[in-house]
Motif scaffolding. Sequence first.
Motif, PDB file in Angstrom:
ATOM      1  N   SER A   1       0.694  -1.270   0.085  1.00 54.84           N
ATOM      2  CA  SER A   1       0.034  -0.005  -0.206  1.00 54.84           C
ATOM      3  C   SER A   1       1.002   1.187   0.120  1.00 54.84           C
ATOM      4  CB  SER A   1      -0.904   0.042   1.255  1.00 54.84           C
ATOM      5  OG  SER A   1      -0.149  -0.176   2.204  1.00 54.84           O
ATOM      6  N   LEU A   2       0.251   2.306  -0.642  1.00 54.11           N
ATOM      7  CA  LEU A   2       1.105   3.702  -0.528  1.00 54.11           C
ATOM      8  C   LEU A   2       1.121   4.304   0.851  1.00 54.11           C
ATOM      9  CD1 LEU A   2      -0.338   4.827  -3.817  1.00 54.11           C
ATOM     10  CD2 LEU A   2       1.538   3.411  -3.513  1.00 54.11           C
ATOM     11  N   GLY A   3       1.975   5.430   1.011  1.00 54.34           N
ATOM     12  CA  GLY A   3       2.016   6.075   2.293  1.00 54.34           C
ATOM     13  C   GLY A   3       3.249   5.675   2.871  1.00 54.34           C
ATOM     14  N   TRP A   4       2.906   5.930   4.459  1.00 53.37           N
ATOM     15  CA  TRP A   4       4.127   5.975   5.467  1.00 53.37           C
ATOM     16  C   TRP A   4       4.071   4.355   6.212  1.00 53.37           C
ATOM     17  CZ3 TRP A   4       7.839   9.355   6.030  1.00 53.37           C
ATOM     18  CH2 TRP A   4       8.019  10.430   5.409  1.00 53.37           C
TER      19      TRP A   4
ATOM     20  N   VAL B   1      11.936   3.981   8.782  1.00 55.43           N
ATOM     21  CA  VAL B   1      10.642   4.647   8.451  1.00 55.43           C
ATOM     22  C   VAL B   1      10.626   4.643   6.730  1.00 55.43           C
ATOM     23  CG1 VAL B   1       9.409   6.826   8.360  1.00 55.43           C
ATOM     24  CG2 VAL B   1      10.768   6.090  10.263  1.00 55.43           C
ATOM     25  N   PHE B   2       9.560   4.479   6.184  1.00 56.12           N
ATOM     26  CA  PHE B   2       9.363   4.266   4.667  1.00 56.12           C
ATOM     27  C   PHE B   2       8.304   5.333   4.400  1.00 56.12           C
ATOM     28  CE2 PHE B   2      10.376   0.124   6.710  1.00 56.12           C
ATOM     29  CZ  PHE B   2      11.435  -0.134   6.154  1.00 56.12           C
ATOM     30  N   LYS B   3       8.413   5.585   2.909  1.00 56.39           N
ATOM     31  CA  LYS B   3       7.390   6.332   2.319  1.00 56.39           C
ATOM     32  C   LYS B   3       7.280   5.995   0.903  1.00 56.39           C
ATOM     33  CE  LYS B   3       4.289   9.806   1.539  1.00 56.39           C
ATOM     34  NZ  LYS B   3       4.044   9.553   0.102  1.00 56.39           N
ATOM     35  N   LYS B   4       6.113   5.455   0.383  1.00 57.09           N
ATOM     36  CA  LYS B   4       5.978   5.111  -0.950  1.00 57.09           C
ATOM     37  C   LYS B   4       4.815   5.769  -1.720  1.00 57.09           C
ATOM     38  CE  LYS B   4       5.194   0.890  -3.576  1.00 57.09           C
ATOM     39  NZ  LYS B   4       5.101  -0.889  -3.547  1.00 57.09           N
ATOM     40  N   ASN B   5       4.976   6.125  -3.107  1.00 59.92           N
ATOM     41  CA  ASN B   5       4.089   6.433  -3.900  1.00 59.92           C
ATOM     42  C   ASN B   5       4.200   5.731  -5.130  1.00 59.92           C
ATOM     43  OD1 ASN B   5       5.889   7.600  -5.290  1.00 59.92           O
ATOM     44  ND2 ASN B   5       5.662   9.910  -4.198  1.00 59.92           N
TER      45      ASN B   5
ATOM     46  N   ASP C   1       7.946   6.754  -6.679  1.00 59.73           N
ATOM     47  CA  ASP C   1       8.880   6.922  -5.334  1.00 59.73           C
ATOM     48  C   ASP C   1       8.952   6.083  -4.238  1.00 59.73           C
ATOM     49  OD1 ASP C   1       9.969   9.230  -7.212  1.00 59.73           O
ATOM     50  OD2 ASP C   1       7.983   9.910  -6.766  1.00 59.73           O
ATOM     51  N   TYR C   2      10.072   5.914  -3.606  1.00 63.10           N
ATOM     52  CA  TYR C   2      10.276   5.037  -2.512  1.00 63.10           C
ATOM     53  C   TYR C   2      11.371   5.807  -1.802  1.00 63.10           C
ATOM     54  CZ  TYR C   2      11.113   0.889   0.496  1.00 63.10           C
ATOM     55  OH  TYR C   2      11.620   0.048   1.591  1.00 63.10           O
TER      56      TYR C   2
END
Length: 252
Positions: free
Chosen positions: A35-38, A64-68, A71-72
């Motif tokens: 899933s996208l987000g944090w 900590v991760f962030k994905k769209n 971008d990652y």
Amino acid sequence: MNLIIRIALILLVFFAKYANGQVVNIEQSRMHLDSLGWSGVIQGNFQMQKYQNLFLATSARTTVFKKNEKDYWMFLGETGFSVAQDVQFNNMSLFHARYNRSTNIEWLKWEAFKQMQYNRLLGLDRRNLLGSGLRFKLYEKDNSRYYLGTSVMWDYEKVNRGDESVLYGRSSFYLSFTHRVPGKWSLVSTTYYQPLLNRLNDVRVAGQHAFTTPVGKHLGVRIELNHFYDSRPPVGIIKSTFNSQIGLIWEL
């Protein structure tokens, strides 16, 4: 910010044998996000032994991760120390930031990373890395994945003994595979090979291999094996290290 606050408030204590290699295995810290987000993970180690003297060792790692869609981002922080009879054996800290950008080719990504590190046991007063490269997906089927990575990086090091410091270019190659049985276990293994650009016989080799199995909704048991070799370490520092550990991992 809620994620960061939750991470700061969570304390995991578990039994482990603590050690840390010069080459940081970022591949082990990646998450395959559906899933996208944090999202984020926190790990902690604590060991206490008493023979003639009392020995204490502790470490903590937060990722900590962030994905769209394209971008990652990944941000990793780690710290730890060990002490016995008022003698400090090790004191280390690390911060790593990495960015991945998907390309129009499904099996190819571009990577860029920045790392800052201190490790007394390895004779490092300071290490700063800045690099970029490509990540290739060699194979993916069901819950198995194989990756090959290659990059070039600038490596600045200052050792604890004297004012010696160096700046050089180093290439980095890694081969990684992941096998998962959802809800039962996962195995992640990565091996790094990092020669100097202008002296190929000056090389670092590192590996990290981890087996994880869940024991609850967010809690799991992790068994990890690490090894590291540096053909030309700082003066007074050993060429190779090895450690294994078992502990708990909490996933948010």
